[in-house]
Design a protein around this motif. Structure first.
Motif: not given
Length: 160
Positions: A66, A84, A87, A93, A95, A97, A127, A129, A155, A157
């Motif tokens: 990330e 970001t 994955t 995907t 992901r 935060s 996704e 978190w 998680f 989505y």
């Protein structure tokens, strides 16, 4: 739960125009700082360090895959940020935060950070978190995210 959602929506009516949202990748951040008269003397590396500290203080570990995506400033203070990463599974995907300083939570900063990620990543499985269940589950649900399974599956989505 209904009361939490009503309170959350009330806070999202706040005006976030006093905050500055900056791209956090190194080149874009330095370009944005250079072009801003008010921020031309601000050290971009210092902002990146402060954003990473905000995540650490929020109990969120930034994974190796990330990177900082966006930084939010109140004057020269970092009050929010997003990270970001993609994955490593068969389906691409993205992901992310979000971290927001406790002093400025519930003012719409997290929503703006999330919508910026969504808007800039069309046709992508996204996704989230979820660390702060009380704040993020209602916000993400309102934005179309699904699937929160509690601490054992933290998680949610969205398929854009």
């Amino acid at each position: 739960m209904k009361l939490i959602l009503e309170n959350w929506r009330q806070y999202l009516q706040e005006d976030i125009s006093d905050y500055i949202f900056l791209p956090a990748d190194e080149n874009s951040l330095f370009d944005a700082l250079e072009q801003s008269e008010a921020l031309s003397d601000v050290d971009g590396y210092d902002l990146m360090d402060k954003a990473e500290k905000l995540f650490s203080d929020s109990g969120i570990r930034i994974a190796r895959n990330e990177e900082l995506y966006e930084i939010v400033l109140d004057g020269e203070d970092v009050v929010g940020a997003s990270v970001t990463g993609v994955t490593d599974n068969q389906e691409r995907t993205l992901r992310f935060s979000i971290a927001v300083s406790p002093e400025v939570r519930r003012q719409g900063i997290a929503k703006k950070l999330v919508t910026n990620i969504i808007d800039n990543n069309p046709d992508t499985k996204i996704e989230a978190w979820v660390v702060n269940e009380e704040a993020m589950v209602p916000l993400l649900s309102d934005l179309g995210f699904e699937g929160y399974g509690g601490e054992s599956d933290p998680f949610m989505y969205l398929y854009t």
